[in-house]
Scaffold this active site. Structure first.
Site, mmCIF file in Angstrom:
data_model
loop_
_atom_site.group_PDB
_atom_site.id
_atom_site.type_symbol
_atom_site.label_atom_id
_atom_site.label_comp_id
_atom_site.label_asym_id
_atom_site.label_seq_id
_atom_site.Cartn_x
_atom_site.Cartn_y
_atom_site.Cartn_z
ATOM 1 N N LYS A 1 0.846 -1.205 0.000
ATOM 2 C CA LYS A 1 0.000 0.000 0.000
ATOM 3 C C LYS A 1 0.882 1.256 0.000
ATOM 4 C CE LYS A 1 -3.365 2.542 2.887
ATOM 5 N NZ LYS A 1 -4.252 2.505 4.071
ATOM 6 N N ASP B 1 -2.813 10.109 3.877
ATOM 7 C CA ASP B 1 -4.209 9.704 4.053
ATOM 8 C C ASP B 1 -4.921 10.649 5.014
ATOM 9 O OD1 ASP B 1 -6.629 8.447 4.278
ATOM 10 O OD2 ASP B 1 -5.869 6.720 5.432
ATOM 11 N N LYS C 1 -10.393 12.595 8.531
ATOM 12 C CA LYS C 1 -9.891 12.173 9.845
ATOM 13 C C LYS C 1 -9.822 13.369 10.795
ATOM 14 C CE LYS C 1 -6.826 8.412 8.294
ATOM 15 N NZ LYS C 1 -7.478 7.301 8.998
ATOM 16 N N ASP D 1 1.427 6.216 5.720
ATOM 17 C CA ASP D 1 0.476 5.269 5.140
ATOM 18 C C ASP D 1 1.012 4.610 3.865
ATOM 19 O OD1 ASP D 1 -1.911 3.969 5.573
ATOM 20 O OD2 ASP D 1 -3.152 5.450 4.532
ATOM 21 N N ASP E 1 -12.492 6.826 3.965
ATOM 22 C CA ASP E 1 -11.248 6.597 4.697
ATOM 23 C C ASP E 1 -10.798 5.131 4.630
ATOM 24 O OD1 ASP E 1 -9.052 7.276 6.176
ATOM 25 O OD2 ASP E 1 -10.117 7.470 8.087
ATOM 26 N N GLU F 1 -9.672 3.526 2.207
ATOM 27 C CA GLU F 1 -9.171 3.663 0.828
ATOM 28 C C GLU F 1 -8.093 2.648 0.490
ATOM 29 O OE1 GLU F 1 -7.946 5.252 3.322
ATOM 30 O OE2 GLU F 1 -5.840 4.845 2.945
ATOM 31 N N ARG G 1 -7.871 -0.543 0.972
ATOM 32 C CA ARG G 1 -8.386 -1.755 0.317
ATOM 33 C C ARG G 1 -8.813 -1.476 -1.120
ATOM 34 N NH1 ARG G 1 -12.733 -2.344 5.090
ATOM 35 N NH2 ARG G 1 -11.048 -1.236 6.123
HETATM 36 N N1 BES Z 1 -4.409 4.274 6.940
HETATM 37 C C1 BES Z 1 -5.558 4.005 7.714
HETATM 38 C C2 BES Z 1 -5.310 2.975 8.808
HETATM 39 C C3 BES Z 1 -4.595 3.476 10.039
HETATM 40 C C4 BES Z 1 -5.255 4.266 10.946
HETATM 41 C C5 BES Z 1 -3.323 3.053 10.319
HETATM 42 C C6 BES Z 1 -4.603 4.677 12.103
HETATM 43 C C7 BES Z 1 -2.687 3.446 11.457
HETATM 44 C C8 BES Z 1 -3.311 4.259 12.360
HETATM 45 C C9 BES Z 1 -6.686 3.463 6.837
HETATM 46 O O1 BES Z 1 -6.715 3.965 5.553
HETATM 47 C C10 BES Z 1 -7.954 3.834 7.499
HETATM 48 O O2 BES Z 1 -8.236 5.011 7.587
HETATM 49 N N2 BES Z 1 -8.702 2.843 7.973
HETATM 50 C C11 BES Z 1 -9.925 3.089 8.648
HETATM 51 C C12 BES Z 1 -10.909 2.048 8.200
HETATM 52 C C13 BES Z 1 -12.304 2.310 8.679
HETATM 53 C C14 BES Z 1 -12.848 3.548 7.992
HETATM 54 C C15 BES Z 1 -13.134 1.113 8.379
HETATM 55 C C16 BES Z 1 -9.657 2.983 10.152
HETATM 56 O O3 BES Z 1 -8.877 2.136 10.564
HETATM 57 O O4 BES Z 1 -10.201 3.803 10.882
HETATM 58 ZN ZN ZN Z 2 -4.958 4.627 4.783
HETATM 59 MN MN MN Z 3 -7.839 5.758 5.469
#
Ligand code: BES
Ligand code: ZN
Ligand code: MN
Length: 496
Positions: free
Chosen positions: A266, A271, A278, A289, A348, A350, A352
């Site tokens: 990835k 992000d 966020k 990210d 968010d 994204e 996947r």
């Molecule tokens: N890059 C983030 C995951 C992340 C969040 C990694 C905090 C490390 C610390 C990912 O793109 C994301 O935002 N995931 C969301 C998914 C949710 C919307 C289902 C998450 O983990 O909040």
């Molecule tokens: Zn992300």
């Molecule tokens: Mn995200």
């Protein structure tokens, strides 16, 4: 840093410093014992006075020890003799390296491979001595106007007792140097901010690898991705001014028809969450990210450095995720390259989206194995914290081999289930699949989403959201899981 492996006696080594191990209860390693005897007990006297406890990572510097050729002797504590484990060994060696830098010593003779480490051989010790030294001495000051001074060790000699041990120690040290080089590269990429490390920048790094290593790089721009039908990947980039890229790196160390291991990373260079924005706190950390991508770059470099006899393909989908008038909106439905339609309930989620098209693309390499690496979910950090990476796989043998590689190199992972029962959390009223599965088991439902795009091959997924970087005072990329992935590739060569 330049490492060499030698055999010889500790007391006879000339140079700035000789480093030897001591243990708790005033116990000495063989080399420390030799120095003590050459100095007619001078070292034992100092230790008896209590100046060093022998606890892991404690150090004591002695000057002009009688009977010892080197200018200095550095005693390093390794804990209880006979009870030194992998983590103790790495911590003690790292502490020695930091001490050498503190005293601005440029060269040293390290007698640490005579420490017995539970269940580990000489090659392991040589490999991990190199890795932990490079890890400890890593600094990222590219972006500071005043660089830290460059003093510290440049040439380290790693000693073994007998000349017949040289070959295995050299093999280990060579692997250690390759892994350390890959980790260093991954940490640098991860630490670079989003305004420097863009998708275009990552693509340029792949081209650079092509010039310095036996790696062929290809970069797909938006037009090419559009022609392939990568709408899931492309839609994430719609909210950004930075154009997305799909970066492909090919290292071919085996016959051209040998099925490759494909690594997919990835590469989200920043992000912000998109329209599902966020919160502001710690949002800067979302420059990390792209650490999955960084681990693919680092592992490709390590595999090429080691000239491993296998084919490895690295695929990096890269984009930013920002809010904008053109950005994805919750409720939007897009068609992925696989033909499956996706309802974007949260912009968010994204990672996947960019990964699913890259995984579909991976099939064209007729892979033996596909492994993706992604900072995918905050839920994985809630589940496992910062110690292991989350591991998911549709193949038990593959999962076991990856877990084992992680144990060997102290870059551990922990497997979580990918059961069918979780899939219904991704049901959508409007498309084939939703891109989020609710609050419960967030790391698992993210993996379940990816599983729908990887049914045709043996596949594993690493969620490195908790392991790829550290926050707080030590904020910075770790380079994980480059050690695990490189170890897996080394083991894979041995088994095929
Ligand atoms: N890059 C983030 C995951 C992340 C969040 C990694 C905090 C490390 C610390 C990912 O793109 C994301 O935002 N995931 C969301 C998914 C949710 C919307 C289902 C998450 O983990 O909040
Ligand atoms: Zn992300
Ligand atoms: Mn995200």
């Amino acid at each position: 840093m330049e490492f060499s492996v030698r055999s010889g006696k500790a007391e006879k080594q000339r140079g700035a410093c000789v480093v030897v191990a001591v243990f708790k209860s005033r116990k000495f390693s063989a080399s420390a014992d030799a120095l003590n005897r050459a100095s007619r007990g001078a070292i034992a006297t100092v230790v008896r006075r209590g100046d060093i406890s022998g606890d892991v990572g404690r150090t004591l510097l002695l000057h002009d020890v009688d009977g010892v050729s080197a200018d200095r002797v550095l005693l390093v504590g390794f804990g209880k003799q006979g009870k030194v484990n992998e983590a103790h060994f790495r911590r003690a060696v790292a502490a020695a390296a930091l001490k050498l830098r503190e005293i601005a010593v440029t060269n040293a003779a390290l007698f640490v491979c005579d420490v017995e480490v539970q269940g580990r051989d000489l090659a392991w010790k040589a490999k991990h001595a190199v890795e932990s030294i490079e890890e400890a001495l890593y600094r990222f000051d590219q972006l500071k106007s005043k660089k830290k001074d460059k003093t510290g060790p440049r040439q380290l000699r790693l000693f073994v007792a007998q000349s017949d041990e040289l070959a295995s120690a050299q093999g280990g040290a060579r692997q250690g140097e390759a892994v350390a080089g890959g980790v260093h590269f991954a940490r640098d990429l991860g630490n670079l901010p989003g305004n420097v490390c863009t998708p275009t920048y990552l693509a340029a790094q792949a081209k650079k690898l092509q010039r310095t290593h036996k790696i062929k790089s290809t970069v797909l721009d938006e037009a090419k991705m559009k022609a392939l039908g990568m709408q899931a990947l492309l839609c994430v980039a719609r909210g950004s001014r930075e154009p997305p890229r799909l970066i492909v790196m090919e290292y071919r160390g085996a016959r051209s028809d040998a099925p490759p291991v494909v690594l997919v990373g990835k590469g989200l260079t920043f992000d912000a969450g998109g329209i599902s924005l966020k919160p502001a706190a710690k949002m800067d950390e979302m420059k990390f990210d792209m650490c999955g991508a960084a681990s693919v770059f680092g592992t490709m470099k390590a595999a090429a450095t080691l000239r491993l006899p296998l084919n490895v393909i690295g695929i990096v989908p890269s984009s930013e995720n920002l809010p904008d008038g053109a950005a994805n909106k919750p409720g939007d439905v897009v068609t992925s390259m696989s033909g499956q339609t996706i309802e974007i309930l949260n912009t968010d989620a994204e990672g996947r989206l960019i990964l699913c098209d890259a995984l579909t693309y991976a099939a064209r390499y007729k892979p033996a194995i596909v492994i993706d690496i992604a900072t995918l979910t905050g839920a994985c950090v809630v589940a496992l914290g910062a110690h292991p990476s989350g591991l998911f796989s549709n193949d038990d043998t593959l999962a076991e081999n990856l877990l084992e590689a992680g144990e060997t190199c102290r870059d551990r992972a922990w497997r979580l289930p990918l059961w069918e029962e979780y899939q219904e959390q991704l049901d959508s009223n409007f498309a084939d699949v939703a891109n989020v599965g609710g609050r419960d088991a967030g790391a698992i439902t993210a993996a379940c989403f990816l599983a729908r795009f990887t049914e045709k091959f043996k596949w594993a997924h690493f969620d490195i959201a908790g392991t790829a970087w550290k926050g707080g005072k030590e904020k910075g990329a770790t380079g994980r899981p480059v050690p695990l992935l490189t170890q897996f590739l080394i083991d894979h060569c041995a088994s095929t």
